[in-house]
Design an enzyme around this catalytic site. Structure first.
Site, PDB file in Angstrom:
ATOM      1  N   CYS A 183      -0.284   3.475 -10.980  1.00 44.06           N
ATOM      2  CA  CYS A 183      -1.187   2.576 -10.066  1.00 44.06           C
ATOM      3  C   CYS A 183      -2.614   2.526 -10.151  1.00 44.06           C
ATOM      4  CB  CYS A 183      -1.114   2.726  -8.504  1.00 44.06           C
ATOM      5  SG  CYS A 183       0.731   2.401  -8.231  1.00 44.06           S
ATOM      6  N   GLY A 190      -3.230  10.227 -11.869  1.00 47.65           N
ATOM      7  CA  GLY A 190      -2.318   9.122 -13.198  1.00 47.65           C
ATOM      8  C   GLY A 190      -1.103   8.246 -12.066  1.00 47.65           C
ATOM      9  N   LYS A 229      -7.214  -5.165  -2.317  1.00 50.92           N
ATOM     10  CA  LYS A 229      -5.808  -4.531  -2.784  1.00 50.92           C
ATOM     11  C   LYS A 229      -5.985  -3.417  -3.991  1.00 50.92           C
ATOM     12  CE  LYS A 229      -2.254  -2.652  -4.395  1.00 50.92           C
ATOM     13  NZ  LYS A 229      -1.236  -1.479  -4.408  1.00 50.92           N
ATOM     14  N   ARG A 251       2.904   4.886  -1.486  1.00 50.37           N
ATOM     15  CA  ARG A 251       2.666   5.719  -2.271  1.00 50.37           C
ATOM     16  C   ARG A 251       3.739   6.140  -2.663  1.00 50.37           C
ATOM     17  NH1 ARG A 251       0.191   9.269   1.964  1.00 50.37           N
ATOM     18  NH2 ARG A 251       1.843   8.213   3.217  1.00 50.37           N
ATOM     19  N   PHE A 285       0.658  -1.194   0.173  1.00 50.08           N
ATOM     20  CA  PHE A 285      -0.334   0.221   0.410  1.00 50.08           C
ATOM     21  C   PHE A 285       0.862   1.597   0.391  1.00 50.08           C
ATOM     22  CE2 PHE A 285      -3.077  -3.018   2.231  1.00 50.08           C
ATOM     23  CZ  PHE A 285      -3.451  -3.656   0.962  1.00 50.08           C
TER      24      PHE A 285
HETATM   25  C1  UGA Z   1      -1.091   4.603  -4.895  1.00 49.06           C
HETATM   26  C2  UGA Z   1      -1.938   4.619  -3.540  1.00 49.06           C
HETATM   27  O1  UGA Z   1      -2.337   5.294  -3.188  1.00 49.06           O
HETATM   28  C3  UGA Z   1      -0.608   3.478  -2.350  1.00 49.06           C
HETATM   29  O2  UGA Z   1      -1.981   3.040  -1.022  1.00 49.06           O
HETATM   30  C4  UGA Z   1      -0.915   1.942  -4.007  1.00 49.06           C
HETATM   31  O3  UGA Z   1       0.344   1.250  -2.646  1.00 49.06           O
HETATM   32  C5  UGA Z   1      -0.568   2.790  -5.050  1.00 49.06           C
HETATM   33  O4  UGA Z   1      -0.804   3.097  -5.370  1.00 49.06           O
HETATM   34  C6  UGA Z   1      -0.249   0.579  -5.833  1.00 49.06           C
HETATM   35  O5  UGA Z   1      -0.697   0.624  -6.198  1.00 49.06           O
HETATM   36  O6  UGA Z   1       1.264   0.625  -6.372  1.00 49.06           O
HETATM   37  P1  UGA Z   1       0.344   5.983  -6.263  1.00 49.06           P
HETATM   38  O7  UGA Z   1       0.396   6.358  -6.856  1.00 49.06           O
HETATM   39  O8  UGA Z   1       1.950   6.313  -5.492  1.00 49.06           O
HETATM   40  O9  UGA Z   1      -0.359   5.339  -4.879  1.00 49.06           O
HETATM   41  O10 UGA Z   1       0.593   7.692  -5.816  1.00 49.06           O
HETATM   42  P2  UGA Z   1      -1.361   8.724  -4.722  1.00 49.06           P
HETATM   43  O11 UGA Z   1      -0.216   9.746  -3.811  1.00 49.06           O
HETATM   44  O12 UGA Z   1      -1.858   7.444  -4.381  1.00 49.06           O
HETATM   45  O13 UGA Z   1      -1.789   9.298  -6.264  1.00 49.06           O
HETATM   46  C7  UGA Z   1      -2.265   9.092  -6.654  1.00 49.06           C
HETATM   47  C8  UGA Z   1      -2.526  10.088  -8.424  1.00 49.06           C
HETATM   48  O14 UGA Z   1      -3.550  10.537  -7.317  1.00 49.06           O
HETATM   49  C9  UGA Z   1      -1.369  10.801  -8.402  1.00 49.06           C
HETATM   50  O15 UGA Z   1      -2.043  11.648 -10.002  1.00 49.06           O
HETATM   51  C10 UGA Z   1      -2.179  11.951  -7.577  1.00 49.06           C
HETATM   52  O16 UGA Z   1      -2.185  13.189  -8.428  1.00 49.06           O
HETATM   53  C11 UGA Z   1      -3.678  12.313  -7.451  1.00 49.06           C
HETATM   54  N1  UGA Z   1      -4.460  12.235  -6.247  1.00 49.06           N
HETATM   55  C12 UGA Z   1      -4.372  11.961  -4.984  1.00 49.06           C
HETATM   56  C13 UGA Z   1      -5.456  13.366  -6.752  1.00 49.06           C
HETATM   57  O17 UGA Z   1      -6.054  14.152  -7.569  1.00 49.06           O
HETATM   58  N2  UGA Z   1      -6.172  14.002  -5.706  1.00 49.06           N
HETATM   59  C14 UGA Z   1      -6.312  13.125  -4.055  1.00 49.06           C
HETATM   60  O18 UGA Z   1      -7.062  14.056  -3.488  1.00 49.06           O
HETATM   61  C15 UGA Z   1      -4.987  12.786  -4.050  1.00 49.06           C
END
Ligand code: UGA
Length: 415
Positions: A237, A234, A181, A128, A126
């Site tokens: 994941c 984006g 997951k 990030r 999980f």
């Molecule tokens: C995500 C999950 O949060 C992790 O728990 C998981 O382990 C991971 O995928 C995975 O499957 O490996 P990650 O892709 O690193 O993690 O990034 P996030 O911080 O979750 O953000 C994902 C996207 O959502 C980014 O583009 C971010 O800018 C966007 N986002 C996030 C938004 O547009 N609004 C938000 O309020 C939060």
């Protein structure tokens, strides 16, 4: 701990203490591990398969053209393990995989090695990107699924230090863990798309999506996180896991149409921002648009499926000159979108720009020297795709400021 990869160049880099991508704190951790001898990298499968009692499969599961996860690397890793194993082993699926994969792994292991006893465990990750080290060392929860009580006991022992440090522990059967997951990533994507759809309505209604999200988030049942509207999600994941989950459901006989809508709203977020650029600049030919932030989110150099790059491509197609800047991801972005100019400084990107779009919420963009930016831009127009600038400050500096889902500042039309 011993680790291997099929990419020998990557292994050589890691052996030298270099992590081949930007992730805060990871290189220090790898170097510590190498220096103390607790971490070793090898290209020899024998060392991986004959040493440890627990082996994690962490290979990539990229999307196939159909959107389903490509599990070839998982199968190959299982096959190599089986070929070299000589004593009982717990094989842990860390890669994000569709429910049912553990059964396939168990079959593969048994087919290639009928003598050794293997137990398969699902232990989804999980963490990030950008906070991977912190998330790994202090996970909020650890999910472990297996149909083997002995394997579960081994995992309990392995994770004892993290459990004692306060991470919650969830034990399930193997399919449930695999499915959880996908369910988490799809749900978080859904929250973001909800916020983005809400932003559209707020813009039309003259309301403020940030205040609405705060009001919603103060309800414990909803929670404030993952309700930030903007250019959309984006990375490697959310988009692929959402699609893989939808495909899995369809293959099993359920049409999870909600997930299709989540993806559609996400695509719309880039389109909506593109239309704002068009609306504010009129004809885009030869107009210079600065994109601030190219990574899919702050804290990483990862540009895979970055909304910023999707926007860059649309702007280029429309004839604009696109200049991008990112504190870490410039090199990756340039190889993904070669027609975009990539510069090494935020003010170089703003110099002569007719409009700037904040695409990634890096902290440094929140600390922009606004008078300087106003002086060097051709037109003082900022579209805030991550809502990180202060609206009042933008109004004071007489910028045309178009945030996402919040009332705009338009000094020209106001005067
Ligand atoms: C995500 C999950 O949060 C992790 O728990 C998981 O382990 C991971 O995928 C995975 O499957 O490996 P990650 O892709 O690193 O993690 O990034 P996030 O911080 O979750 O953000 C994902 C996207 O959502 C980014 O583009 C971010 O800018 C966007 N986002 C996030 C938004 O547009 N609004 C938000 O309020 C939060």
């Amino acid at each position: 701990m011993v680790a291997t990869d099929v990419d020998r160049q990557k292994l050589a880099q890691l052996r030298g203490g270099h992590v081949p991508f930007y992730e805060p704190g990871l290189e220090e951790l790898v170097r510590q591990g190498l220096a103390t001898g607790r971490l070793r990298f090898t290209s020899e499968w024998v060392r991986v398969a004959q040493g440890p009692a627990v082996v994690f499969i962490c290979v990539g599961t990229p999307p196939r053209e159909t959107g389903e996860a490509n599990l070839l690397a998982v199968e190959r890793a299982a096959e190599m393990l089986a070929r070299h194993a000589t004593r009982p082993m717990v094989v842990v699926e860390k890669s994000t995989v569709p429910a049912g994969t553990a059964t396939r792994i168990a079959e593969t292991l048994a087919r290639h090695n009928g003598k050794v006893e293997f137990a398969v465990v699902s232990n989804p990750e999980f963490l990030r990107e950008g906070s991977a080290v912190e998330d790994s060392l202090h996970p909020s929860r650890i999910l472990v699924g297996s149909d083997s009580p002995n394997a579960l006991a081994t995992m309990r022992e392995l994770y004892a230090p993290l459990r004692e440090a306060g991470s919650s522990w969830v034990e399930t059967d193997v399919r449930t863990a695999e499915l959880a997951k996908h369910a988490c990533n799809a749900f978080l994507s859904m929250k973001i798309s909800y916020a983005n759809a809400l932003a559209r309505v707020c813009e039309l209604a003259g309301a403020d999506v940030l205040a609405v999200a705060d009001a919603m988030g103060s309800d414990d049942r909803i929670g404030r996180s993952y309700l930030d509207a903007g250019l959309g999600y984006g990375g490697y994941c959310f988009p692929k896991d959402l699609e893989a989950f939808r495909r899995l459901a369809a293959r099993l006989g359920y049409d999870f149409g909600l997930l299709e809508e989540v993806a559609r709203i996400n695509d719309q977020a880039v389109q909506w921002t593109f239309r704002k650029v068009q609306e504010v600049l009129w004809n885009l030919e030869e107009k210079r648009v600065a994109l601030l932030g190219l990574a899919f989110k702050p804290g990483t150099d990862d540009t895979r499926l970055s909304p910023a790059l999707a926007l860059a491509e649309q702007l280029l197609r429309a004839g604009a000159v696109v200049v991008g800047y990112d504190p870490e991801a410039g090199g990756n972005a340039k190889s993904d979108v070669p027609d975009m100019d990539v510069v090494g400084d935020v003010y170089a990107a703003l110099d002569g720009a007719h409009c700037a779009v904040i695409c990634t919420g890096w902290e440094e963009f929140g600390r922009l020297d606004l008078p300087r930016a106003r002086r060097i831009m051709a037109f003082p127009i900022v579209i805030d795709g991550r809502n990180i600038l202060d609206r009042e400050a933008m109004a004071r500096e007489r910028f045309t400021y178009l945030p996402t889902g919040r009332p705009p500042v338009r000094p020209w039309s106001a005067s």
